[in-house]
Design a protein around this motif. Structure first.
Motif, PDB file in Angstrom:
ATOM      1  N   MET A 141       0.816  -1.201   0.000  1.00 52.93           N
ATOM      2  CA  MET A 141       0.000   0.000   0.000  1.00 52.93           C
ATOM      3  C   MET A 141       0.859   1.264   0.000  1.00 52.93           C
ATOM      4  O   MET A 141       0.454   2.294  -0.547  1.00 52.93           O
ATOM      5  N   SER A 145       0.552   3.951  -3.011  1.00 51.41           N
ATOM      6  CA  SER A 145       0.043   5.271  -2.661  1.00 51.41           C
ATOM      7  C   SER A 145       0.554   6.374  -3.568  1.00 51.41           C
ATOM      8  O   SER A 145      -0.016   7.474  -3.589  1.00 51.41           O
ATOM      9  N   PHE A 227     -12.139   3.978   2.776  1.00 55.09           N
ATOM     10  CA  PHE A 227     -11.542   4.647   1.625  1.00 55.09           C
ATOM     11  C   PHE A 227     -12.574   5.489   0.878  1.00 55.09           C
ATOM     12  O   PHE A 227     -12.219   6.499   0.265  1.00 55.09           O
ATOM     13  N   VAL A 259      -3.038  13.811  -0.259  1.00 52.28           N
ATOM     14  CA  VAL A 259      -3.613  12.466  -0.194  1.00 52.28           C
ATOM     15  C   VAL A 259      -2.508  11.419  -0.184  1.00 52.28           C
ATOM     16  O   VAL A 259      -2.492  10.503   0.655  1.00 52.28           O
ATOM     17  N   VAL A 260      -1.560  11.562  -1.095  1.00 53.72           N
ATOM     18  CA  VAL A 260      -0.493  10.565  -1.217  1.00 53.72           C
ATOM     19  C   VAL A 260       0.444  10.611  -0.013  1.00 53.72           C
ATOM     20  O   VAL A 260       0.883   9.577   0.485  1.00 53.72           O
ATOM     21  N   LEU A 263      -1.353   8.706   2.690  1.00 51.07           N
ATOM     22  CA  LEU A 263      -1.428   7.272   2.419  1.00 51.07           C
ATOM     23  C   LEU A 263      -0.073   6.594   2.587  1.00 51.07           C
ATOM     24  O   LEU A 263       0.033   5.511   3.174  1.00 51.07           O
ATOM     25  N   ALA A 267       0.825   3.933   5.558  1.00 57.20           N
ATOM     26  CA  ALA A 267       1.280   2.589   5.211  1.00 57.20           C
ATOM     27  C   ALA A 267       2.618   2.281   5.877  1.00 57.20           C
ATOM     28  O   ALA A 267       2.836   1.175   6.397  1.00 57.20           O
ATOM     29  N   GLY A 320      -5.559  10.281   5.109  1.00 57.05           N
ATOM     30  CA  GLY A 320      -4.852   9.190   4.445  1.00 57.05           C
ATOM     31  C   GLY A 320      -4.062   8.341   5.417  1.00 57.05           C
ATOM     32  O   GLY A 320      -4.017   7.104   5.288  1.00 57.05           O
ATOM     33  N   ILE A 323      -6.544   5.937   7.193  1.00 53.18           N
ATOM     34  CA  ILE A 323      -7.015   4.853   6.332  1.00 53.18           C
ATOM     35  C   ILE A 323      -5.972   3.751   6.221  1.00 53.18           C
ATOM     36  O   ILE A 323      -6.275   2.566   6.360  1.00 53.18           O
ATOM     37  N   GLN A 324      -4.732   4.134   6.001  1.00 54.82           N
ATOM     38  CA  GLN A 324      -3.694   3.131   5.809  1.00 54.82           C
ATOM     39  C   GLN A 324      -3.285   2.446   7.101  1.00 54.82           C
ATOM     40  O   GLN A 324      -2.785   1.326   7.070  1.00 54.82           O
TER      41      GLN A 324
END
Length: 422
Positions: A141, A145, A227, A259-260, A263, A267, A320, A323-324
Motif C-alpha cells: 500500500m 500510494s 476509503f 492524499v499521497v 497514504l 502505510a 490518508g 485509512i492506511q
C-alpha cells in the motif's frame, strides 16, 4: 492456511503494488483530460462523469468473479489474462471514434483491472501469516500510494504530447509490461490441492456462507467505507480544482499530494507498528486519525468563506494516514474469516467497495462538490460508519468463535487482547 511452496520473492511487493496502482491510475489520469474529451465528443460534465462511473460499476461486478476463479484455477493465470485484456481495452479507448465507444472500452477496462487488486490480496495471505502478512500489505500500500499523485500529473503532461489519447496509450504500455513481469517473476501461491471448483451454484453458496458469518459484516463495512470517505474528495477533484480553488489542470497536485503523503505515511507507520503494537491499537489509532481529519475538514470549511490553500486540503494528509493504518489489519481479519476461500472473500470486499465508490463518484460527488462544507459532511458520515462497524466487530469477537470455525491468527491475537485484564 495454505503454506507457501517457496520463499517469497523480493519482487512480490513491487508486482502487487504495480497491480494495485492500475485502478487509481485508470481513474485519476483522465481527470485533466475531461475538457478535451468533452470538446471532442460534444458532451457535458454529467456525461463525462460516466467515464468514472461505468469503469467502477464493471470493475465491481467482475470483482465478484475474479477471486472465485482464482480459487479454482490458480492466481497467476487470472492476473496475467486480466492484464492482457486490459491492455487491449486501453488501446481501444485511445482509438475511440465516439463517446459510446470510449465508454465501452472503459467498461472493459473495469472488467479486467480488478484481477490484480482482488487476487493480489489473496496472494498476500497465501504467502504469509500474521504480522508478516500485515507488513507486506503495508509495503504494497505504501508503494501503491504514489499512484493517485502520479496519475493526474502524468495525465496533465500527456495533454501537451498526445492529447487525451496519450493517456490510454500509456495505460496500454504499462499493463503489457506488467503482464510480461508477472509471467517472469510471479509464483503461483494457490496449489491445485487447495483449489475449489468454480460452479455458479457453489459460488452463490459460498457467498451465502459469508453472509451467515456475523463478524464478516462489520469487517466488510469497515473495509468498504473507510476509503470511500477519502475517495469523495478524489472523485470531486475536477470540481475542487477548477470550480472551488480556481486552478488550471496543472493544479491537481494541490489535492493529490496531501492524499499521497498521508497514504504513504500511514502505510509506513502500519508496517512499523505490526510487531510493536496490538491489532486493536493499530486500528483504533487509524480511526482516531480519520475522525480527527473529519473534524478538521468541517472546521476549515466553517471558518473560511472560500476554500483557501493549503488549509482546505491539509486534513487530507491525516485522513490518508488513518485509512492506511486501519486497512491492512481489517483486510487480513476479513480474509481470515474463510481461509479456504480468500479469493472469494476478496472479491466480495472489492465488489462492495467499488460499488460504493461508483455511488460516491456518480451521485455523492456531483451533489456535494458544490461546497467544501458539503464534502466534509459526506466524508464524516462515511468515516463514522466505518468506526461504528469496527466497534460492532469488537463486541462480536468478545465471545469465543463459533464451533467448527478455527479462529485465524490475527483474530486470535485480538481476542487475547480483549481477555487480558486492564
Amino acid at each position: 492456511m495454505t503454506s507457501p511452496q517457496r520463499p517469497v520473492r523480493r519482487s512480490l511487493p513491487w508486482l502487487l503494488a504495480g497491480l494495485s496502482m492500475i485502478g487509481p491510475f485508470t481513474i485519476d489520469a483522465v481527470f485533466p483530460a475531461f475538457p478535451l474529451i468533452g470538446a471532442r465528443f460534444g458532451v457535458g460534465s454529467a456525461e463525462l462523469q460516466q467515464i468514472i462511473s461505468v469503469y467502477l460499476v464493471t470493475y465491481a461486478t467482475m470483482s465478484l468473479f475474479h477471486g472465485a476463479i482464482s480459487d479454482a484455477i490458480g492466481r497467476k493465470p487470472v492476473i496475467v489474462a486480466g492484464m492482457l485484456v486490459y491492455a487491449l481495452a486501453s488501446a481501444g479507448a485511445a482509438l475511440s471514434t465516439s463517446f459510446g465507444m470510449l465508454l465501452a472500452c472503459r467498461a472493459l477496462q473495469g472488467m479486467c483491472a480488478g484481477a490484480g487488486l482482488v487476487v493480489g490480496r489473496a496472494i498476500v495471505r497465501d504467502s504469509l501469516a500474521g504480522t508478516e502478512a500485515q507488513q507486506l500489505m503495508a509495503r504494497v500500500m505504501m508503494i501503491f500510494s504514489i499512484a493517485p499523485v502520479i496519475a493526474p500529473i502524468v495525465g496533465a503532461q500527456l495533454l501537451f504530447l498526445g492529447g487525451w489519447h496519450g493517456i490510454f496509450w500509456v495505460l496500454t504500455g504499462f499493463t503489457l509490461l506488467m503482464a510480461v513481469a508477472l509471467v517472469a517473476y510471479l509464483d503461483e501461491t494457490h496449489p491445485p490441492s487447495a483449489r475449489t471448483p468454480f460452479h455458479p451454484a457453489s459460488l452463490i453458496s459460498g457467498y451465502a456462507g459469508f453472509g451467515r458469518d456475523r463478524p464478516f459484516w462489520p469487517l466488510l463495512i469497515s473495509c468498504t467505507v473507510n476509503f470511500a470517505g477519502l475517495f469523495l474528495y478524489i472523485a470531486s477533484a475536477p470540481h475542487i480544482i477548477r470550480d472551488l480553488l480556481h486552478l488550471s489542470a496543472q493544479g491537481f497536485p494541490w489535492l493529490f499530494l496531501p492524499v499521497v503523503a498521508g497514504l504513504m505515511g500511514g502505510a509506513w507507520l502500519s508496517g512499523r507498528l505490526a510487531n510493536r503494537r496490538s491489532v486493536a491499537y493499530t486500528v483504533n489509532l487509524g480511526y482516531g486519525a480519520m475522525l480527527l481529519a473529519c473534524a478538521l475538514h468541517l472546521l476549515v470549511a466553517l471558518v473560511t468563506v472560500e476554500p483557501v490553500l493549503p488549509w482546505s486540503v491539509l486534513p487530507l494528509v491525516l485522513h490518508g494516514v488513518g485509512i492506511q493504518l486501519a486497512f491492512p489489519t481489517l483486510t487480513l481479519l476479513l480474509l481470515d474469516r474463510f481461509p479456504h476461500r480468500r479469493g472469494g472473500v476478496s472479491s466480495v470486499q472489492a465488489f462492495c467497495s467499488l460499488l460504493l465508490c461508483a455511488f460516491v463518484a456518480g451521485v455523492m460527488s456531483p451533489v456535494l462538490s458544490v461546497r467544501m462544507l458539503d464534502l466534509a459532511w459526506g466524508t464524516s458520515a462515511l468515516s463514522l460508519a466505518g468506526w461504528l462497524s469496527w466497534r460492532w466487530y469488537r463486541r462480536l469477537t468478545r465471545r469465543p468463535p463459533s464451533a467448527g470455525l478455527r479462529a485465524p491468527s490475527l483474530e486470535t491475537e485480538l481476542q487475547a487482547e480483549i481477555a487480558e485484564p486492564h
